[in-house]
Design an enzyme around this catalytic site. Sequence first.
Site, short mmCIF file in Angstrom:
data_model
loop_
_atom_site.label_atom_id
_atom_site.label_comp_id
_atom_site.label_asym_id
_atom_site.label_seq_id
_atom_site.Cartn_x
_atom_site.Cartn_y
_atom_site.Cartn_z
N HIS A 88 0.97 -1.08 0.42
CA HIS A 88 0.32 -0.21 -0.20
C HIS A 88 0.87 1.34 -0.52
O HIS A 88 0.38 2.72 -0.05
CB HIS A 88 -1.39 -0.22 1.08
CG HIS A 88 -1.82 -0.96 1.19
ND1 HIS A 88 -1.65 -2.03 2.12
CD2 HIS A 88 -2.74 -1.69 0.65
CE1 HIS A 88 -1.95 -2.99 1.71
NE2 HIS A 88 -2.97 -2.68 1.39
N GLY A 122 -6.64 11.57 7.85
CA GLY A 122 -7.23 10.98 7.51
C GLY A 122 -7.92 11.08 5.91
O GLY A 122 -6.98 10.02 5.30
N ARG A 182 -6.14 16.33 2.93
CA ARG A 182 -5.74 16.82 3.57
C ARG A 182 -4.50 17.25 3.82
O ARG A 182 -3.52 17.66 4.56
CB ARG A 182 -6.33 16.16 5.31
CG ARG A 182 -6.78 16.97 6.15
CD ARG A 182 -6.67 18.15 6.70
NE ARG A 182 -8.15 19.41 5.88
CZ ARG A 182 -8.89 19.54 6.98
NH1 ARG A 182 -8.67 18.69 8.20
NH2 ARG A 182 -9.64 20.32 6.81
N ARG A 214 -3.64 3.93 -4.55
CA ARG A 214 -4.14 4.62 -4.20
C ARG A 214 -5.00 5.81 -3.70
O ARG A 214 -5.92 6.05 -3.77
CB ARG A 214 -4.93 3.46 -2.96
CG ARG A 214 -4.79 2.47 -3.40
CD ARG A 214 -5.72 1.40 -2.44
NE ARG A 214 -5.48 0.39 -2.60
CZ ARG A 214 -6.76 0.04 -2.52
NH1 ARG A 214 -8.02 -0.17 -1.86
NH2 ARG A 214 -6.43 -1.27 -2.49
N ARG A 272 -1.76 10.94 14.91
CA ARG A 272 -2.80 11.17 14.27
C ARG A 272 -3.66 12.20 14.88
O ARG A 272 -3.63 13.71 15.78
CB ARG A 272 -3.99 9.75 14.48
CG ARG A 272 -5.48 10.70 14.22
CD ARG A 272 -5.87 8.83 13.90
NE ARG A 272 -7.77 9.43 14.24
CZ ARG A 272 -8.48 10.40 12.86
NH1 ARG A 272 -7.72 10.90 12.96
NH2 ARG A 272 -10.11 11.03 13.64
N ILE A 273 -3.72 12.89 13.27
CA ILE A 273 -4.63 14.28 13.36
C ILE A 273 -6.17 14.41 12.63
O ILE A 273 -5.96 14.67 11.86
CB ILE A 273 -3.50 15.57 12.75
CG1 ILE A 273 -2.94 15.11 11.63
CG2 ILE A 273 -2.68 16.10 13.69
CD1 ILE A 273 -2.63 16.06 10.49
N GLY A 274 -7.05 14.35 14.00
CA GLY A 274 -8.40 14.04 12.41
C GLY A 274 -9.92 15.09 13.71
O GLY A 274 -9.62 16.30 13.99
N SER A 275 -10.51 14.72 13.33
CA SER A 275 -12.00 15.05 14.04
C SER A 275 -12.51 14.31 14.81
O SER A 275 -12.21 13.22 14.73
CB SER A 275 -12.68 15.93 12.92
OG SER A 275 -13.06 15.20 11.90
N MET A 305 -12.56 7.46 14.80
CA MET A 305 -13.20 6.03 13.75
C MET A 305 -11.96 5.13 13.84
O MET A 305 -11.66 4.38 13.66
CB MET A 305 -13.25 5.76 12.87
CG MET A 305 -14.77 6.63 12.34
SD MET A 305 -15.52 6.73 11.35
CE MET A 305 -16.54 4.82 11.51
N ASP A 313 -18.13 18.31 16.14
CA ASP A 313 -19.79 18.27 16.01
C ASP A 313 -20.33 17.54 17.29
O ASP A 313 -19.47 16.64 17.88
CB ASP A 313 -20.30 16.88 14.95
CG ASP A 313 -19.54 15.47 14.92
OD1 ASP A 313 -18.28 15.27 15.02
OD2 ASP A 313 -20.12 14.55 14.94
N ARG A 339 -13.65 25.32 10.48
CA ARG A 339 -13.08 23.65 11.16
C ARG A 339 -11.82 24.44 10.68
O ARG A 339 -10.65 23.87 10.68
CB ARG A 339 -14.32 23.01 9.63
CG ARG A 339 -14.66 22.53 10.33
CD ARG A 339 -14.75 21.17 8.83
NE ARG A 339 -15.53 21.71 7.89
CZ ARG A 339 -16.67 21.57 7.52
NH1 ARG A 339 -17.85 21.11 8.47
NH2 ARG A 339 -17.28 22.29 6.84
N1 ADE Z 1 -14.96 11.63 13.73
C1 ADE Z 1 -16.05 13.64 13.08
N2 ADE Z 1 -17.36 14.01 14.16
C2 ADE Z 1 -17.58 11.96 14.11
C3 ADE Z 1 -18.72 11.38 14.32
N3 ADE Z 1 -19.83 12.18 14.17
N4 ADE Z 1 -18.43 9.44 14.83
C4 ADE Z 1 -17.71 9.20 14.28
N5 ADE Z 1 -16.46 10.00 13.74
C5 ADE Z 1 -16.77 11.62 13.84
#
Ligand code: ADE
Length: 235
Positions: A5, A21, A25, A44, A88-91, A181, A205, A218
């Site tokens: 990969h 993710g 980004r 990919r 990891r940098i995420g939401s 996730m 959220d 955001r």
């Molecule tokens: N990442 C951002 N918002 C989320 C949510 N509501 N559920 C899962 N992953 C998320």
Amino acid sequence: MATPHINAKDGAFAETVLMPGDPLRAQLIAETFLEGAERVTNVRNVFGYTGTYKGKRLSVMAHGMGIPSASIYTTELIKDYGVKNIIRIGSCGAVTPDIKLRELFIAMGASTDSKVNRMRFNDHDYAAIADYTLLRTLVDTAAEQGKKVTVGNVFSADLFYGVQPNMLDVLSRMQVNVIEMELAGIYAVAAQYGARAAGILTVSDIIPTGEATSAEERQTSFRDMMEVALDAAIK
Ligand code: ADE
């Protein structure tokens, strides 16, 4: 040597990799924050880049969505490319009322409904935790920058849609503050292959109310998170 990969050359990644993710980004981060960034893998369209930040070598690569995808990329980066630190940098979505939109959240532990860590751990319950040094560096860096962060437990969910309604009550009661996730998988992969991992997230959220950040909000919270992650990554 390339993996199934990742088609980068040996030594193409820095010791520390920032992982959002989304591949776009990763590209945006490389173009905005890294100097001399070169794309080192594109299998990919999951792009990875290496450049420098404040004179130190640093990589950024997407891990995709969900524990299976993130586990593949983190395993290959650590095992085959010798990566030592993954941030990891995420939401995330907030489930407890103390966590507000746009805030920063650093994941000390990661609970999950995924079975992957039971598969690794003789069907017992593995405590998926951040590397303490990396976690502390992130927390200290946020404090130096005067940014409020909450440090706590995340829920790494396999389902984005169709989470059982009573699950929110269970998470809240057990003081699991936010849902994302990937981190339960990433923390266990790092442990299994001898690397360090930690995650910093922006709250995008509020799950019980459906409240969500605007595109502009955001951007601001993303920049706040990036400033912490980048400075922590080179310490
Ligand atoms: N990442 C951002 N918002 C989320 C949510 N509501 N559920 C899962 N992953 C998320």
